[in-house]
Write a protein that holds these residues in place. Structure first.
Motif, PDB file in Angstrom:
ATOM      1  N   ALA A 152       5.506  -4.046  -1.292  1.00  0.00           N
ATOM      2  CA  ALA A 152       4.901  -4.762  -2.412  1.00  0.00           C
ATOM      3  C   ALA A 152       3.761  -3.948  -3.033  1.00  0.00           C
ATOM      4  CB  ALA A 152       4.397  -6.134  -1.950  1.00  0.00           C
ATOM      5  N   ASP A 153       2.985  -3.260  -2.209  1.00  0.00           N
ATOM      6  CA  ASP A 153       1.927  -2.386  -2.727  1.00  0.00           C
ATOM      7  C   ASP A 153       2.504  -1.273  -3.594  1.00  0.00           C
ATOM      8  OD1 ASP A 153      -0.396  -3.554  -1.812  1.00  0.00           O
ATOM      9  OD2 ASP A 153      -0.449  -2.400   0.050  1.00  0.00           O
ATOM     10  N   ARG A 154       3.591  -0.663  -3.133  1.00  0.00           N
ATOM     11  CA  ARG A 154       4.211   0.409  -3.911  1.00  0.00           C
ATOM     12  C   ARG A 154       4.768  -0.120  -5.237  1.00  0.00           C
ATOM     13  NH1 ARG A 154       4.097   5.728  -2.292  1.00  0.00           N
ATOM     14  NH2 ARG A 154       6.243   5.943  -2.976  1.00  0.00           N
ATOM     15  N   TRP A 155       5.345  -1.307  -5.191  1.00  0.00           N
ATOM     16  CA  TRP A 155       5.972  -1.888  -6.375  1.00  0.00           C
ATOM     17  C   TRP A 155       4.929  -2.343  -7.396  1.00  0.00           C
ATOM     18  CZ3 TRP A 155       7.552  -7.423  -7.261  1.00  0.00           C
ATOM     19  CH2 TRP A 155       8.372  -7.537  -8.362  1.00  0.00           C
ATOM     20  N   LEU A 156       3.850  -2.969  -6.899  1.00  0.00           N
ATOM     21  CA  LEU A 156       2.838  -3.528  -7.788  1.00  0.00           C
ATOM     22  C   LEU A 156       1.688  -2.571  -8.079  1.00  0.00           C
ATOM     23  CD1 LEU A 156       2.665  -7.112  -6.256  1.00  0.00           C
ATOM     24  CD2 LEU A 156       3.837  -6.421  -8.358  1.00  0.00           C
ATOM     25  N   GLY A 157       1.599  -1.480  -7.346  1.00  0.00           N
ATOM     26  CA  GLY A 157       0.519  -0.524  -7.554  1.00  0.00           C
ATOM     27  C   GLY A 157      -0.822  -0.985  -7.006  1.00  0.00           C
ATOM     28  N   THR A 158      -0.799  -1.811  -5.982  1.00  0.00           N
ATOM     29  CA  THR A 158      -2.034  -2.303  -5.348  1.00  0.00           C
ATOM     30  C   THR A 158      -2.229  -1.578  -4.020  1.00  0.00           C
ATOM     31  OG1 THR A 158      -0.850  -4.092  -4.251  1.00  0.00           O
ATOM     32  CG2 THR A 158      -1.779  -4.577  -6.416  1.00  0.00           C
ATOM     33  N   SER A 159      -3.309  -1.940  -3.319  1.00  0.00           N
ATOM     34  CA  SER A 159      -3.552  -1.298  -2.025  1.00  0.00           C
ATOM     35  C   SER A 159      -4.009  -2.287  -0.955  1.00  0.00           C
ATOM     36  CB  SER A 159      -4.620  -0.207  -2.180  1.00  0.00           C
ATOM     37  OG  SER A 159      -5.835  -0.783  -2.603  1.00  0.00           O
ATOM     38  N   PHE A 160      -3.917  -3.576  -1.220  1.00  0.00           N
ATOM     39  CA  PHE A 160      -4.408  -4.554  -0.243  1.00  0.00           C
ATOM     40  C   PHE A 160      -3.298  -5.394   0.387  1.00  0.00           C
ATOM     41  CE2 PHE A 160      -4.257  -6.683  -4.309  1.00  0.00           C
ATOM     42  CZ  PHE A 160      -3.739  -7.936  -4.007  1.00  0.00           C
ATOM     43  N   LEU A 161      -2.092  -5.352  -0.147  1.00  0.00           N
ATOM     44  CA  LEU A 161      -1.031  -6.219   0.367  1.00  0.00           C
ATOM     45  C   LEU A 161      -0.529  -5.778   1.741  1.00  0.00           C
ATOM     46  CD1 LEU A 161       0.984  -6.932  -2.886  1.00  0.00           C
ATOM     47  CD2 LEU A 161      -0.624  -8.414  -1.694  1.00  0.00           C
ATOM     48  N   VAL A 162      -0.623  -4.497   2.056  1.00  0.00           N
ATOM     49  CA  VAL A 162      -0.217  -4.053   3.383  1.00  0.00           C
ATOM     50  C   VAL A 162      -1.132  -4.667   4.453  1.00  0.00           C
ATOM     51  CG1 VAL A 162      -1.530  -1.894   3.387  1.00  0.00           C
ATOM     52  CG2 VAL A 162       0.526  -2.082   4.756  1.00  0.00           C
TER      53      VAL A 162
ATOM     54  N   ALA B  31       6.985  -7.030  16.260  1.00  0.00           N
ATOM     55  CA  ALA B  31       7.957  -7.242  15.186  1.00  0.00           C
ATOM     56  C   ALA B  31       7.306  -7.904  13.975  1.00  0.00           C
ATOM     57  CB  ALA B  31       9.107  -8.102  15.694  1.00  0.00           C
ATOM     58  N   GLY B  32       6.414  -8.859  14.209  1.00  0.00           N
ATOM     59  CA  GLY B  32       5.734  -9.512  13.085  1.00  0.00           C
ATOM     60  C   GLY B  32       4.861  -8.547  12.308  1.00  0.00           C
ATOM     61  N   VAL B  33       4.081  -7.745  13.016  1.00  0.00           N
ATOM     62  CA  VAL B  33       3.206  -6.776  12.356  1.00  0.00           C
ATOM     63  C   VAL B  33       4.046  -5.733  11.619  1.00  0.00           C
ATOM     64  CG1 VAL B  33       1.571  -4.910  12.782  1.00  0.00           C
ATOM     65  CG2 VAL B  33       1.230  -7.131  13.867  1.00  0.00           C
ATOM     66  N   ALA B  34       5.095  -5.242  12.260  1.00  0.00           N
ATOM     67  CA  ALA B  34       5.915  -4.200  11.637  1.00  0.00           C
ATOM     68  C   ALA B  34       6.648  -4.726  10.400  1.00  0.00           C
ATOM     69  CB  ALA B  34       6.914  -3.650  12.651  1.00  0.00           C
ATOM     70  N   MET B  35       7.268  -5.887  10.527  1.00  0.00           N
ATOM     71  CA  MET B  35       8.062  -6.402   9.410  1.00  0.00           C
ATOM     72  C   MET B  35       7.189  -6.775   8.214  1.00  0.00           C
ATOM     73  SD  MET B  35      10.850  -9.473   9.225  1.00  0.00           S
ATOM     74  CE  MET B  35       9.696 -10.809   9.048  1.00  0.00           C
ATOM     75  N   TYR B  36       6.151  -7.564   8.460  1.00  0.00           N
ATOM     76  CA  TYR B  36       5.312  -8.002   7.344  1.00  0.00           C
ATOM     77  C   TYR B  36       4.416  -6.874   6.832  1.00  0.00           C
ATOM     78  CZ  TYR B  36       6.990 -12.722   7.750  1.00  0.00           C
ATOM     79  OH  TYR B  36       7.800 -13.817   7.742  1.00  0.00           O
ATOM     80  N   GLY B  37       4.050  -5.947   7.701  1.00  0.00           N
ATOM     81  CA  GLY B  37       3.326  -4.770   7.225  1.00  0.00           C
ATOM     82  C   GLY B  37       4.187  -3.919   6.314  1.00  0.00           C
ATOM     83  N   PHE B  38       5.458  -3.760   6.682  1.00  0.00           N
ATOM     84  CA  PHE B  38       6.384  -3.001   5.843  1.00  0.00           C
ATOM     85  C   PHE B  38       6.617  -3.710   4.509  1.00  0.00           C
ATOM     86  CE2 PHE B  38      10.785  -1.948   4.558  1.00  0.00           C
ATOM     87  CZ  PHE B  38      10.599  -0.598   4.311  1.00  0.00           C
TER      88      PHE B  38
END
Length: 82
Positions: free
Chosen positions: A40-50, A28-35
């Motif tokens: 956040a990556d999609r919103w900010l246009g980055t690729s490291f937040l996931v 659950a921790g990996v799934a929730m915070y990964g999502f």
């Protein structure tokens, strides 16, 4: 005659915890915070937040597992047995 609490066996100790709880906390921790990191990556246009979200979720899942399974024994239950 001794009185016993209903629903509890006199000489049985309750198990420390179910291993499925530990698995659930980690997944659950990996799934929730990964999502959340992916969003956040999609919103900010980055690729490291996931990646940061997955690592944070795994760390918090481990912490929750450690906190759940390493509780000190209840002193009340020791007094009832004596």
């Amino acid at each position: 005659m001794t009185q016993q609490n209903p629903g509890s066996a006199p000489d049985e100790e309750s198990p420390a915890g179910d291993p499925w709880h530990a698995f659930g906390y980690l997944v659950a921790g990996v799934a929730m915070y990964g999502f959340l990191g992916w969003l956040a990556d999609r919103w900010l246009g980055t690729s490291f937040l996931v990646v940061l979200g997955i690592l944070l979720g795994a760390g918090l899942g481990l912490y929750m597992t450690f906190a759940r399974f390493n509780r000190p024994p209840d002193p009340q239950s020791k007094q009832e047995k004596n």
